[in-house]
Scaffold this active site. Structure first.
Site, short mmCIF file in Angstrom:
data_model
loop_
_atom_site.label_atom_id
_atom_site.label_comp_id
_atom_site.label_asym_id
_atom_site.label_seq_id
_atom_site.Cartn_x
_atom_site.Cartn_y
_atom_site.Cartn_z
N ASP A 1 23.57 8.30 -37.22
CA ASP A 1 24.21 9.12 -38.25
C ASP A 1 23.97 8.55 -39.64
O ASP A 1 23.79 7.34 -39.81
CB ASP A 1 25.73 9.21 -37.95
CG ASP A 1 26.38 10.36 -38.69
OD1 ASP A 1 25.66 11.26 -39.16
OD2 ASP A 1 27.62 10.36 -38.80
N HIS B 1 16.01 12.19 -42.59
CA HIS B 1 15.61 12.39 -41.19
C HIS B 1 14.23 11.78 -40.94
O HIS B 1 14.00 11.15 -39.92
CB HIS B 1 15.57 13.89 -40.86
CG HIS B 1 16.89 14.59 -41.01
ND1 HIS B 1 18.07 14.05 -40.53
CD2 HIS B 1 17.23 15.79 -41.58
CE1 HIS B 1 19.06 14.90 -40.80
NE2 HIS B 1 18.58 15.95 -41.44
N LEU C 1 11.79 0.23 -20.47
CA LEU C 1 12.95 0.92 -21.03
C LEU C 1 12.91 2.43 -20.73
O LEU C 1 11.86 3.07 -20.85
CB LEU C 1 12.94 0.72 -22.55
CG LEU C 1 14.03 1.47 -23.34
CD1 LEU C 1 15.39 0.82 -23.11
CD2 LEU C 1 13.71 1.49 -24.83
N ARG D 1 34.09 8.27 -35.05
CA ARG D 1 34.34 9.35 -34.10
C ARG D 1 33.17 9.51 -33.13
O ARG D 1 32.08 9.00 -33.37
CB ARG D 1 34.65 10.67 -34.81
CG ARG D 1 33.58 11.13 -35.78
CD ARG D 1 33.93 12.48 -36.42
NE ARG D 1 32.99 12.79 -37.47
CZ ARG D 1 33.16 12.51 -38.76
NH1 ARG D 1 34.26 11.93 -39.16
NH2 ARG D 1 32.22 12.81 -39.65
C1 IPE Z 1 26.51 13.48 -34.61
O1 IPE Z 1 26.40 13.45 -36.00
C2 IPE Z 1 25.29 14.11 -34.01
C3 IPE Z 1 24.06 13.33 -34.12
C4 IPE Z 1 23.92 12.17 -34.65
C5 IPE Z 1 22.90 13.96 -33.56
P1 IPE Z 1 27.03 14.59 -36.92
O2 IPE Z 1 26.69 14.22 -38.31
O3 IPE Z 1 26.59 15.92 -36.45
O4 IPE Z 1 28.59 14.45 -36.63
P2 IPE Z 1 29.85 14.83 -37.51
O5 IPE Z 1 29.68 16.26 -37.90
O6 IPE Z 1 29.86 13.93 -38.70
O7 IPE Z 1 31.02 14.56 -36.63
C1 IPE Z 2 22.27 12.32 -38.45
O1 IPE Z 2 22.36 12.29 -39.83
C2 IPE Z 2 21.14 13.20 -37.95
C3 IPE Z 2 21.58 14.45 -37.30
C4 IPE Z 2 22.81 14.78 -37.07
C5 IPE Z 2 20.54 15.36 -36.88
P1 IPE Z 2 23.12 13.43 -40.64
O2 IPE Z 2 22.17 14.52 -40.93
O3 IPE Z 2 24.34 13.84 -39.91
O4 IPE Z 2 23.49 12.66 -41.96
P2 IPE Z 2 24.89 12.68 -42.73
O5 IPE Z 2 25.94 12.36 -41.73
O6 IPE Z 2 25.04 14.05 -43.29
O7 IPE Z 2 24.74 11.63 -43.77
MG MG Z 3 26.24 13.13 -39.87
#
Ligand code: IPE
Ligand code: IPE
Ligand code: MG
Length: 260
Positions: free
Chosen positions: A30, A47, A141, A204
Site C-alpha cells: 500500500d 504503481h 519460492l 487495517r
Molecule cells: C488494499 O489497499 C489493497 C491492495 C493493496 C491491493 P487499498 O488502498 O485498496 O485499501 P484501503 O482502501 O486503504 O483500505
Molecule cells: C496500493 O497503493 C496499490 C493498489 C491498491 C492497487 P494505493 O494505490 O492504494 O496507494 P495509496 O494508498 O492511495 O497511497
Molecule cells: Mg491504498
C-alpha cells in the site's frame, strides 16, 4: 543481486540464525498513490515504481528460504477506482508479467494467483496462464498474487461450493469442519500466513485473507510500497522473531511445547 559474502548475504545469514524465518509472508502493498503525490507525480508513477519493490522482495524471500509470499496486488474493491487508474494498473500488470517471468523462472520461483481471475482483462489472463505454465515445475519460492481478490469474496465462493457439494451428496453437515472450509478456500494448497506486512502505516486488513489471518503476526511499516526494500522486510522479520505466538495458550504451555 546478492553476491557471496556481501553485506546482504551476511544479513540474511544473521536472520536465519536469530530465529525462524516465516514460511508464509503476506504483504498488503500500500501507499503507491501517496508516494507519487509526495513527488507531484501521477498515481500511476507510484504503481510503476512499486514493481521494483516487488522484484527486490521476491528475490530476498527466495534467498531467505521463505516458502510462500502472497502479495495483495488488486482487491475486489479496487475495481471501483477511476476507470483510467484501473486500466493503467491492468496494463502495468501485463507489462510486469512479460518483463519478469523469465527472471522468476531462473530464480526457481513458482507463480500462482488467487482471486476472481476470470474478471481480469483477457490479456492479463493470458500473461498469467503463460507465467503459471512456465514456472509450474519450479521448486523454490511460491509467489502467490492476490488479484481481484477479497476475503469476503473468497469465503462467499467457498460457501457456494460447499452447498453445491452438499446438494450433490459429496459432503454432509457432519463433514463441515474448519479444515474442510480451509480446503475450499483458494489458499487450500498453502499454510496460513505466519507474518502479514502492511506498508504505508495503515492499520487495517482491507478485506485480505480474512479466514487465514486468524493467528498471523501483523507488522505495519510506515514506508510507502515503492520505497519498501529488503532491508525493511528484514526489520519486519526481526520483529516477528521477537514475538511469542501463543495461539490462545499461556506462555508456559508454549515454552513446554517448544521443548518437546
Ligand atoms: C488494499 O489497499 C489493497 C491492495 C493493496 C491491493 P487499498 O488502498 O485498496 O485499501 P484501503 O482502501 O486503504 O483500505
Ligand atoms: C496500493 O497503493 C496499490 C493498489 C491498491 C492497487 P494505493 O494505490 O492504494 O496507494 P495509496 O494508498 O492511495 O497511497
Ligand atoms: Mg491504498
Amino acid at each position: 543481486m546478492t553476491a557471496p559474502g556481501s553485506d546482504d548475504e551476511v544479513m540474511q545469514e544473521e536472520l536465519r540464525g536469530s530465529g525462524s524465518i516465516p514460511q508464509h509472508i503476506a504483504i498488503i502493498m500500500d501507499g503507491n498513490g501517496r508516494w507519487a503525490k509526495q513527488r507531484a507525480l501521477p498515481r500511476v508513477a507510484g504503481h510503476r515504481e512499486g514493481v521494483n519493490s516487488v522484484r527486490d522482495i521476491v528475490e530476498a524471500c527466495g534467498q531467505l528460504g521463505v516458502r510462500c509470499l502472497t502479495l495483495y496486488a488488486f482487491s475486489t474493491e479496487n475495481w471501483k477506482r477511476p476507470q483510467q487508474e484501473v486500466s493503467t494498473l491492468m496494463r502495468l500488470l501485463v507489462k510486469a508479467l512479460r518483463d519478469e517471468t523469465d527472471r522468476l523462472y531462473k530464480n526457481n520461483v513458482r507463480l500462482t494467483a488467487i482471486g476472481d481471475l476470470d474478471s481480469l482483462p483477457t490479456d492479463v489472463q493470458r500473461e498469467l496462464s503463460d507465467a503459471f505454465e512456465k514456472t509450474r515445475h519450479n521448486t523454490g519460492l511460491n509467489l502467490n498474487l492476490a488479484l481481484s481478490y477479497s476475503g469476503r469474496w473468497e469465503i462467499t465462493e467457498a460457501v457456494k461450493k460447499i452447498v453445491s457439494d452438499a446438494i450433490d451428496g459429496k459432503i454432509s453437515g457432519d463433514n463441515i469442519t474448519e479444515s474442510l472450509i480451509s480446503a475450499y478456500l483458494s489458499t487450500s494448497a498453502i499454510p496460513d500466513p505466519d507474518l502479514l506486512v502492511r506498508t504505508s502505516g495503515e492499520f487495517r486488513i482491507s478485506n485480505f485473507l480474512l479466514y487465514q489471518l486468524a493467528y498471523t503476526e501483523i507488522y505495519i511499516s510506515k514506508v510507502y510500497w515503492p520505497d519498501f526494500r529488503r532491508k525493511h522486510l528484514y526489520e519486519a522479520i526481526r520483529d516477528y522473531q521477537k514475538r511469542e505466538r501463543r495461539f490462545g495458550l499461556v506462555s508456559e504451555q508454549v515454552k513446554h511445547l517448544q521443548t518437546l
